[in-house]
Design a protein around this motif. Structure first.
Motif, PDB file in Angstrom:
ATOM      1  N   ALA A 275      67.291  44.431  79.629  1.00  0.00           N
ATOM      2  CA  ALA A 275      68.492  43.491  80.167  1.00  0.00           C
ATOM      3  C   ALA A 275      69.467  43.387  79.213  1.00  0.00           C
ATOM      4  N   ILE A 276      70.866  43.028  79.496  1.00  0.00           N
ATOM      5  CA  ILE A 276      72.010  43.093  78.787  1.00  0.00           C
ATOM      6  C   ILE A 276      72.241  41.655  78.740  1.00  0.00           C
ATOM      7  N   GLN A 277      72.460  41.202  77.681  1.00  0.00           N
ATOM      8  CA  GLN A 277      72.994  39.761  77.433  1.00  0.00           C
ATOM      9  C   GLN A 277      74.260  39.431  78.244  1.00  0.00           C
ATOM     10  N   PRO A 278      74.337  38.315  78.837  1.00  0.00           N
ATOM     11  CA  PRO A 278      75.539  37.870  79.726  1.00  0.00           C
ATOM     12  C   PRO A 278      76.985  38.084  79.042  1.00  0.00           C
ATOM     13  N   ASP A 279      77.046  37.890  77.619  1.00  0.00           N
ATOM     14  CA  ASP A 279      78.487  38.055  76.977  1.00  0.00           C
ATOM     15  C   ASP A 279      78.540  39.407  76.872  1.00  0.00           C
ATOM     16  N   VAL A 280      77.758  40.303  77.024  1.00  0.00           N
ATOM     17  CA  VAL A 280      78.130  41.834  77.105  1.00  0.00           C
ATOM     18  C   VAL A 280      78.662  42.304  78.522  1.00  0.00           C
ATOM     19  N   GLY A 281      78.024  41.977  79.510  1.00  0.00           N
ATOM     20  CA  GLY A 281      78.317  42.518  80.717  1.00  0.00           C
ATOM     21  C   GLY A 281      77.406  43.694  81.121  1.00  0.00           C
ATOM     22  N   PRO A 282      77.219  44.185  82.567  1.00  0.00           N
ATOM     23  CA  PRO A 282      76.612  45.214  82.807  1.00  0.00           C
ATOM     24  C   PRO A 282      77.112  46.671  82.202  1.00  0.00           C
ATOM     25  N   ALA A 283      76.164  47.507  82.047  1.00  0.00           N
ATOM     26  CA  ALA A 283      76.800  48.768  81.622  1.00  0.00           C
ATOM     27  C   ALA A 283      77.469  49.655  82.694  1.00  0.00           C
ATOM     28  N   HIS A 299      80.130  49.033  77.696  1.00  0.00           N
ATOM     29  CA  HIS A 299      80.177  47.835  78.538  1.00  0.00           C
ATOM     30  C   HIS A 299      81.602  47.355  78.643  1.00  0.00           C
ATOM     31  N   PRO A 300      81.936  46.510  79.574  1.00  0.00           N
ATOM     32  CA  PRO A 300      83.423  46.341  79.889  1.00  0.00           C
ATOM     33  C   PRO A 300      83.791  45.516  78.890  1.00  0.00           C
ATOM     34  N   ARG A 301      83.327  44.710  77.701  1.00  0.00           N
ATOM     35  CA  ARG A 301      83.636  44.092  77.159  1.00  0.00           C
ATOM     36  C   ARG A 301      83.723  44.784  75.315  1.00  0.00           C
ATOM     37  N   GLY A 302      83.504  45.876  75.639  1.00  0.00           N
ATOM     38  CA  GLY A 302      83.787  46.942  74.563  1.00  0.00           C
ATOM     39  C   GLY A 302      82.552  47.401  73.628  1.00  0.00           C
ATOM     40  N   GLN A 303      81.770  46.927  73.904  1.00  0.00           N
ATOM     41  CA  GLN A 303      80.285  47.317  73.240  1.00  0.00           C
ATOM     42  C   GLN A 303      79.824  48.587  73.539  1.00  0.00           C
ATOM     43  N   ILE A 304      79.150  49.299  72.548  1.00  0.00           N
ATOM     44  CA  ILE A 304      78.163  50.643  72.898  1.00  0.00           C
ATOM     45  C   ILE A 304      76.972  50.263  72.310  1.00  0.00           C
ATOM     46  N   MET A 305      75.974  50.253  73.255  1.00  0.00           N
ATOM     47  CA  MET A 305      74.651  49.772  72.942  1.00  0.00           C
ATOM     48  C   MET A 305      73.734  50.963  72.822  1.00  0.00           C
ATOM     49  N   GLN A 306      72.785  50.973  71.819  1.00  0.00           N
ATOM     50  CA  GLN A 306      71.844  51.989  71.522  1.00  0.00           C
ATOM     51  C   GLN A 306      70.406  51.516  72.037  1.00  0.00           C
ATOM     52  N   LEU A 321      84.694  48.684  70.623  1.00  0.00           N
ATOM     53  CA  LEU A 321      85.897  49.332  70.717  1.00  0.00           C
ATOM     54  C   LEU A 321      87.092  48.429  71.220  1.00  0.00           C
ATOM     55  N   ASN A 322      86.837  47.152  71.372  1.00  0.00           N
ATOM     56  CA  ASN A 322      87.987  46.336  71.695  1.00  0.00           C
ATOM     57  C   ASN A 322      88.570  46.478  73.197  1.00  0.00           C
ATOM     58  N   ALA A 323      87.664  47.323  73.732  1.00  0.00           N
ATOM     59  CA  ALA A 323      88.483  47.508  75.399  1.00  0.00           C
ATOM     60  C   ALA A 323      87.378  48.037  76.062  1.00  0.00           C
ATOM     61  N   ALA A 324      87.339  47.803  77.551  1.00  0.00           N
ATOM     62  CA  ALA A 324      86.320  48.224  78.315  1.00  0.00           C
ATOM     63  C   ALA A 324      86.041  49.809  77.850  1.00  0.00           C
ATOM     64  N   VAL A 325      84.436  50.036  77.895  1.00  0.00           N
ATOM     65  CA  VAL A 325      84.209  51.290  77.638  1.00  0.00           C
ATOM     66  C   VAL A 325      83.615  51.854  78.820  1.00  0.00           C
ATOM     67  N   THR A 326      84.291  52.986  79.350  1.00  0.00           N
ATOM     68  CA  THR A 326      84.099  53.514  80.868  1.00  0.00           C
ATOM     69  C   THR A 326      83.369  54.692  80.698  1.00  0.00           C
ATOM     70  N   ASN A 327      83.242  55.488  79.566  1.00  0.00           N
ATOM     71  CA  ASN A 327      82.723  56.835  79.410  1.00  0.00           C
ATOM     72  C   ASN A 327      82.139  56.967  78.372  1.00  0.00           C
ATOM     73  N   VAL A 328      80.598  57.388  78.327  1.00  0.00           N
ATOM     74  CA  VAL A 328      80.042  57.874  77.052  1.00  0.00           C
ATOM     75  C   VAL A 328      79.247  59.361  77.443  1.00  0.00           C
ATOM     76  N   ALA A 329      79.464  60.253  76.689  1.00  0.00           N
ATOM     77  CA  ALA A 329      78.638  61.408  76.982  1.00  0.00           C
ATOM     78  C   ALA A 329      78.420  62.159  75.543  1.00  0.00           C
ATOM     79  N   PHE A 330      76.974  62.522  75.695  1.00  0.00           N
ATOM     80  CA  PHE A 330      76.586  63.194  74.364  1.00  0.00           C
ATOM     81  C   PHE A 330      77.113  64.710  74.485  1.00  0.00           C
ATOM     82  N   LEU A 331      77.365  65.251  73.078  1.00  0.00           N
ATOM     83  CA  LEU A 331      77.617  66.518  72.897  1.00  0.00           C
ATOM     84  C   LEU A 331      76.388  67.439  72.865  1.00  0.00           C
ATOM     85  N   SER A 332      76.451  68.555  73.335  1.00  0.00           N
ATOM     86  CA  SER A 332      75.300  69.436  73.329  1.00  0.00           C
ATOM     87  C   SER A 332      74.933  69.865  71.690  1.00  0.00           C
TER      88      SER A 332
END
Length: 446
Positions: A275-283, A299-306, A321-332
């Motif tokens: 579960a994500i903390q409320p201050d982080v927001g859903p992924a 997450h919409p509040r800038g975090q990238i969680m591992q 990243l101080n802005a809404a993170v909308t895309n995350v993708a691993f490089l092969s």
């Protein structure tokens, strides 16, 4: 040492006046292991969810509420091109050297980045195409109209085809907008499947080559995004309530295959993986590493969680990243087996009817060695007369060549079988002689 890298993209204005983060950066290239760091950045991009595509040489991002795609060169570290399209873009994905584009008008467009050829289908969705997934042979389009269309990639890319583009089939069990699509890497018609997520609070596992719904998963709230792990053993889902769910496909009670319940049985997924903390927001986006051990969420509040998929420990914040993170993708991490590399993309054009392939051969050629037939063909405009004659002759006698090949193979198999049979006969003869000898010795002793 093998390094693990991923790319993230943001959308929207900075959330705070943090001077440590550049305001005009829109794409980040990260190194996850052996030590986390930001490897490089690219500016002037605002990519919404499902609008990032990666290749070995380029990064493609569609822009928020625009009909533009920004293309960045990874080796050179700069923006290579600004590409305009006829309609506003909602989502993109890359299949080889073909960039698939879903539009707000419900249309699918295919851009061959090495030739500039652009193929466009009629608007087969009545609302916007919200997400895409691709294999070497198929493209799946999910839409706000609740349908998923399955398209044949070879048919769409067929040159000089006069047939109107139609999907092979439609997957129509959902009752609300499609929010995510993920497809297994298998190309077998018996084992490949895809998963669709919808605002009707469900995910459906499909055999997309037959159109059969294999399993329906229900969640407490509607899924925002999903991803299959690289071996298609588990489905990772992020929901609006901030919970992450993990559905194992081949668990003690498998969702598919032998031992699974009937396809009409609905499975309720109620226990979250985390579960994500409320201050982080859903992924709003997620990606699973190629070894299946790490999950990254944006997450919409800038975090990238591992997230540790093995130990199931609390997540670690990698970056903000101080802005809404909308895309995350691993490089092969695997080297490409393609014989060519795209150095510069060719902008799309519908006016042209002849196209030039612009690629670089990866093989190293030595100027001291003798020229091969391939070299001479490269330096000849079109095909020379000898090559055409040999090709025509091969078409006239394909059956004889196949028959000769099959006959030779059959003779070789028969010879091998005869040798194995003679080995068995000789072994039996030797055993028979030993038995007779023992019998004679036994009688003589008596």
């Amino acid at each position: 040492m093998l390094t693990e890298e991923f790319v993230s993209a943001i959308c929207g204005a900075p959330l705070s006046s943090n001077t440590a983060i550049a305001k005009d950066v829109g794409i980040y290239c990260h190194t996850l292991s052996p030590t986390y760091s930001v490897k490089s950045t690219f500016k002037k991009s605002s990519a919404p969810v499902n609008c990032l595509a990666l290749s070995e040489t380029h990064i493609f991002t569609a822009q928020h509420e625009k009909a533009y795609v920004h293309v960045y060169s990874r080796p050179r570290g700069n923006q290579e091109a600004f590409v305009a399209f006829p309609e506003r873009i909602r989502c993109i994905t890359l299949i080889g050297d073909v960039l698939a584009i879903g539009t707000t008008e419900g249309r699918l467009m295919l851009w061959e980045t090495c030739t500039g050829r652009l193929v466009s289908t009629p608007a087969r969705h009545v609302q916007a195409v919200s997400c895409l997934a691709g294999t070497p042979y198929h493209i799946l389009t999910g839409s706000d109209d609740s349908d998923v269309h399955v398209w044949s990639l070879p048919q769409l890319l067929e040159i000089d085809s006069t047939a109107e583009h139609e999907p092979l089939r439609s997957l129509s069990h959902h009752r609300a907008a499609i929010t995510g699509l993920s497809v297994s890497p298998s190309v077998s018609s018996d084992t490949n499947f895809c998963v669709s997520a919808s605002k009707d609070k469900s995910c459906i596992i499909w055999n997309y080559q037959t159109g059969d719904a294999l399993r329906t998963l229900l969640f407490p709230s509607f899924p925002l995004c999903l991803s299959l792990d690289p071996s298609s053993r588990a489905i990772c889902v992020s929901c609006e309530d901030g919970a992450l769910y993990l559905a194992e496909v081949f668990a003690e009670k498998p969702l598919l295959g032998p031992g699974a319940e009937e396809a009409t049985t609905v499975v309720q997924i109620s226990s979250p993986f985390g579960a994500i903390q409320p201050d982080v927001g859903p992924a709003s986006c997620l990606s699973v590493s190629y070894d299946g051990a790490t999950l990254l969420t944006g997450h919409p509040r800038g975090q990238i969680m591992q997230w540790d998929m093995v130990a199931n420990q609390s997540p670690v914040e990698l970056a903000n990243l101080n802005a809404a993170v909308t895309n995350v993708a691993f490089l092969s991490p695997f080297p490409s087996d393609k014989p060519t590399t795209t150095v510069n993309i060719v902008k799309p054009s519908q006016a042209e009817r002849s196209y030039t392939l612009a690629v670089q051969f990866d093989a190293s050629y030595s100027s001291s060695r003798a020229d091969t037939r391939f070299d001479s063909m490269l330096n000849t405009p079109g095909f020379d007369a000898k090559t055409l004659e040999e090709a025509v002759a091969a078409f006239h006698q394909p059956a004889a060549a196949e028959l000769s090949t099959s006959t030779a193979a059959a003779d070789q198999d028969l010879k091998k079988q005869n040798e194995e049979l003679w080995e068995i006969i000789n072994e039996q003869r030797a055993l028979h002689k030993q038995a007779l000898k023992r019998q004679t010795e036994t009688k003589g002793g008596k």
